[in-house]
Design an enzyme around this catalytic site. Structure first.
Site, PDB file in Angstrom:
ATOM      1  N   LYS A  77      62.456 -43.850 -68.782  1.00  0.00           N
ATOM      2  CA  LYS A  77      63.759 -44.525 -68.763  1.00  0.00           C
ATOM      3  C   LYS A  77      64.767 -43.629 -68.061  1.00  0.00           C
ATOM      4  O   LYS A  77      64.613 -42.401 -67.978  1.00  0.00           O
ATOM      5  CB  LYS A  77      64.233 -44.849 -70.183  1.00  0.00           C
ATOM      6  CG  LYS A  77      64.407 -43.648 -71.120  1.00  0.00           C
ATOM      7  CD  LYS A  77      65.708 -42.905 -71.006  1.00  0.00           C
ATOM      8  CE  LYS A  77      65.813 -41.743 -71.994  1.00  0.00           C
ATOM      9  NZ  LYS A  77      66.976 -40.860 -71.719  1.00  0.00           N
ATOM     10  N   SER A 128      58.841 -40.125 -76.395  1.00  0.00           N
ATOM     11  CA  SER A 128      59.212 -41.308 -77.173  1.00  0.00           C
ATOM     12  C   SER A 128      58.528 -42.550 -76.630  1.00  0.00           C
ATOM     13  O   SER A 128      58.095 -43.422 -77.397  1.00  0.00           O
ATOM     14  CB  SER A 128      60.732 -41.499 -77.144  1.00  0.00           C
ATOM     15  OG  SER A 128      61.387 -40.454 -77.833  1.00  0.00           O
ATOM     16  N   ASP A 156      65.042 -42.527 -79.242  1.00  0.00           N
ATOM     17  CA  ASP A 156      64.688 -43.326 -78.067  1.00  0.00           C
ATOM     18  C   ASP A 156      63.526 -44.280 -78.328  1.00  0.00           C
ATOM     19  O   ASP A 156      63.323 -45.228 -77.570  1.00  0.00           O
ATOM     20  CB  ASP A 156      64.298 -42.414 -76.889  1.00  0.00           C
ATOM     21  CG  ASP A 156      65.495 -41.714 -76.262  1.00  0.00           C
ATOM     22  OD1 ASP A 156      66.639 -42.116 -76.556  1.00  0.00           O
ATOM     23  OD2 ASP A 156      65.270 -40.780 -75.475  1.00  0.00           O
TER      24      ASP A 156
END
Length: 301
Positions: free
Chosen positions: A14, A111, A144
């Site tokens: 991300k 994560s 996250d």
């Protein structure tokens, strides 16, 4: 017939298109606002059911003992929940990982790996947890993880767990790895960290996007100044990549990114990157690729 293996399951990175620190809770956790954007750069995980209830990571990950790995810890939490719901032990799991996302890079790699493990194990074990239940299960391990289970571009608040879907930009990114691993506690513990950014709304972000059409123009990353001070390679990477557009650090660092309107423009920037840095391009994703792949059962071997 129940599946016993799911291989080639992605755990995408991300980017934080912006990241504001708006306050601090009494327990010390910082209150954040951000937009999380999935990209198509990903670790790849492979899952095989066991019949003895054990959870085993079959791949060595340098610097991450198995018992500390978020993948293993997340699967143990899911196994505990499985036992509570079904009155018997979960089947167990072997997990192998092809790791390409850097640790301490601000890309959410660990994560994301844990989120993929939760989603796949929930499917293979037929555990029956909803998306919201998986998000809540993963939150104590990492703020996250809920986003990656949520699985789409999101406006995030709280400690990062309060998520609303938001349209994200359709673009390419060039990402630089400055060659340092930034420990998140060092950034959030810094005395000079901005902790009082004025709160924004999801409509503020959407309005800016519609008017300016700049993927990385809204807001800033409040953690960037501290990371750049403590880790000069981050500052150098921001300055260099800033020649080609708005360059910004993601998360608590160390990776730095810039948005480009086309793959060819991303390739042009990559061709100029100094040899001392690792750099790559990635496409924005509207949703987690595992959503459609789970419907097709990933690739079963």
């Amino acid at each position: 017939m129940a599946r016993t293996s799911l291989h080639n399951c992605p755990a995408p990175a991300k980017l934080n298109l912006f990241l504001h620190v708006t306050g601090r809770r009494p327990d010390g956790y910082h209150l954040l606002q951000s937009v999380f954007q999935l990209i198509d750069r990903a670790d790849t995980l492979h899952f095989d059911l066991r019949d003895d209830g054990r959870i085993v990571r079959t791949t060595e990950v340098p610097g991450v003992p198995q018992e500390q790995d978020l993948i293993v810890r997340a699967l143990h939490l899911l196994a505990d929940e499985y036992r509570r719901r079904h009155g018997r032990a979960a089947p167990g799991m072997d997990v192998a990982i092809d790791k390409i996302l850097p640790m301490g890079g601000g890309l959410g790699g660990g994560s994301s790996d844990a989120a993929t493990a939760l989603m796949v194990a929930n499917h293979l074990w037929q555990a029956g947890l909803s998306r919201d239940e998986l998000m809540a299960l993963g939150l104590p391990l990492g703020a996250d993880i809920p986003f990656f289970v949520f699985g789409e571009t999101a406006f995030a608040e709280g400690v990062g767990e309060a998520l609303q879907s938001v349209p994200g930009p359709d673009c390419w990114y060039v990402v630089l790895e400055p060659g340092v691993s930034v420990p998140t506690p060092a950034i959030f513990g810094a005395a000079d960290l901005t902790r009082d950014s004025k709160p924004v709304t999801i409509s503020d972000f959407s309005r800016y996007q519609s008017v300016h059409n700049e993927p990385v123009g809204f807001g800033k990353n409040d953690l960037q100044a501290v990371a750049a001070r403590l880790f000069p390679p981050v500052a150098e990477a921001v300055e260099w990549l800033g020649r080609y557009g708005r360059a910004r650090m993601t998360g608590s660092g160390a990776c730095v990114f810039c948005a480009l309107s086309s793959e060819s423009k991303a390739d042009d920037v990559l061709a100029q990157v100094p040899a001392k840095w690792k750099a790559w391009k990635a496409k924005s994703l509207a949703q987690h690729p595992l959503k459609s792949l789970l419907q097709d059962r990933c690739v079963v071997e």
